[in-house]
Design a protein around this motif. Sequence first.
Motif, PDB file in Angstrom:
ATOM      1  N   HIS A 273       1.029  -1.379  -0.230  1.00 51.17           N
ATOM      2  CA  HIS A 273       0.075   0.159  -0.108  1.00 51.17           C
ATOM      3  C   HIS A 273       0.596   0.986   0.168  1.00 51.17           C
ATOM      4  O   HIS A 273       1.900   1.277   1.320  1.00 51.17           O
ATOM      5  N   THR A 274       0.450   2.602  -0.643  1.00 48.61           N
ATOM      6  CA  THR A 274       0.778   3.343  -0.895  1.00 48.61           C
ATOM      7  C   THR A 274      -0.098   4.636  -0.823  1.00 48.61           C
ATOM      8  O   THR A 274      -0.981   4.839  -1.030  1.00 48.61           O
ATOM      9  N   ASN A 275       0.505   5.889  -0.811  1.00 48.01           N
ATOM     10  CA  ASN A 275      -0.192   7.116  -0.345  1.00 48.01           C
ATOM     11  C   ASN A 275       0.164   8.107  -1.455  1.00 48.01           C
ATOM     12  O   ASN A 275       1.411   8.366  -0.941  1.00 48.01           O
ATOM     13  N   HIS A 277       0.277  11.347  -0.786  1.00 52.03           N
ATOM     14  CA  HIS A 277       0.267  12.761  -0.279  1.00 52.03           C
ATOM     15  C   HIS A 277       1.082  11.793   1.231  1.00 52.03           C
ATOM     16  O   HIS A 277       1.345  12.663   2.105  1.00 52.03           O
ATOM     17  N   ASP A 278       2.306  11.080   1.185  1.00 54.00           N
ATOM     18  CA  ASP A 278       2.929  10.627   2.170  1.00 54.00           C
ATOM     19  C   ASP A 278       4.500  11.721   2.139  1.00 54.00           C
ATOM     20  O   ASP A 278       4.504  12.085   1.030  1.00 54.00           O
ATOM     21  N   TYR A 283       5.751   8.749  -2.822  1.00 51.69           N
ATOM     22  CA  TYR A 283       5.384   8.357  -3.629  1.00 51.69           C
ATOM     23  C   TYR A 283       6.344   7.245  -4.432  1.00 51.69           C
ATOM     24  O   TYR A 283       6.542   6.408  -4.753  1.00 51.69           O
ATOM     25  N   TYR A 305      -3.702   4.517  -2.253  1.00 56.91           N
ATOM     26  CA  TYR A 305      -5.040   5.191  -2.010  1.00 56.91           C
ATOM     27  C   TYR A 305      -4.501   7.068  -2.165  1.00 56.91           C
ATOM     28  O   TYR A 305      -4.068   7.036  -1.068  1.00 56.91           O
ATOM     29  N   ASP A 306      -5.729   7.434  -2.640  1.00 60.74           N
ATOM     30  CA  ASP A 306      -5.465   8.913  -2.832  1.00 60.74           C
ATOM     31  C   ASP A 306      -6.256   9.105  -1.967  1.00 60.74           C
ATOM     32  O   ASP A 306      -7.384   9.933  -2.210  1.00 60.74           O
ATOM     33  N   PHE A 313      -2.132   7.271   6.276  1.00 62.19           N
ATOM     34  CA  PHE A 313      -3.158   7.291   6.540  1.00 62.19           C
ATOM     35  C   PHE A 313      -4.328   5.750   6.678  1.00 62.19           C
ATOM     36  O   PHE A 313      -5.482   5.692   6.428  1.00 62.19           O
ATOM     37  N   ASP A 314      -3.412   4.542   6.612  1.00 64.41           N
ATOM     38  CA  ASP A 314      -3.807   3.152   6.804  1.00 64.41           C
ATOM     39  C   ASP A 314      -4.362   3.161   8.424  1.00 64.41           C
ATOM     40  O   ASP A 314      -4.467   1.950   8.379  1.00 64.41           O
TER      41      ASP A 314
END
Length: 355
Positions: A273-275, A277-278, A283, A305-306, A313-314
Amino acid sequence: MRTMIPLLIILSLNVAATSSAADDPGPIIEALEQYQAALGHEIDKIHKEIDDVLWTQRIGDVAVVEKVRIYGPPRWKEPEPDGIGAGNPVKFYTYLFTPKGFGEQKLPLLVLPHGGVHADFTTYYAHIVRELVAQGYIVVAPEFRGSTGYGKEFYELIDYGGREVGDCLAARDWAVANHPRVDPDRVGILGWSHGGLIALMSLFDHPESYACAFAGVPVSDLVMRMGVWGPDYQSYYDADYHIGQTPKENIEEYKRRSPVWNIKKLSKPLRIHTNPHDEDVTYIEVEHLIQALKAEDKDFEYEVYDVPGGHSFDRLDTPEAWTIRREIYDFLARYLDPPKPGITLGLTAEGRAAP
């Protein structure tokens, strides 16, 4: 520690009297910096003692909480290779969470390494451990070499992307060999950030020991990471007690510790998983890992995941995070078959985080 302040004052006065410290404040500044570093380690120990109490308070209703001391591989760098104790295993603590209410049946095991270059397994993860034990997972969370809360010497044993992976394997093997309810054929590993790197390297280097792995926002490429975060971050790695060299001086050592340069070893189920906005593991770093796995035609799962939340985020207590963690747990359940995979995430009518 109480005696260190007056001793330091006396030391500083002596330096001032004997070496013209008024013209050269360097020795006093150095003494103060050493004291500050020592004080930081003592404060970390206090935080750890508090957290050890809080663990039972936070999840003692759903799990038996234990903390055991085991050992992993020897040091990566021995300061005195021929000295007393050289080559001995490194001793460390690990948390063990056994779910209540599942009778005597065999249960799957999850290894959960913490994040942070230097950090520890804190009650930041309490809600996640609650969710895992509610599904019937036994969780082992190693305080691998370099973790905080155990003093300067243990802090300086850090071997990022190296023998810390062996510590996590040692925790896994200890639980399999000594916990009567662990099913040795149902063992997985999951982690976020630095813990995500460990999850990846564990699956790459020890595929016979893990059925699957989840890596959330994983540190993926240390060479790229040094370029993004610069000299202050680099100092954690080129410290004499750690790698002792910069990527420019020894790029192969940094590649050896980076998942993106080890993807050819992947042979077991993996989800990432990545984002975008990290704000920590950018990213582009995880994107490099995903692209490398695709280029090698590896079979794996991933999702970008945006959503709000950045690096965490998770792991938040939000509807978006609950939904995403449900997808993580669904992935793990396919390969580890926990007895109660269909738990509901969120809040109960009493307002307490479920389960």
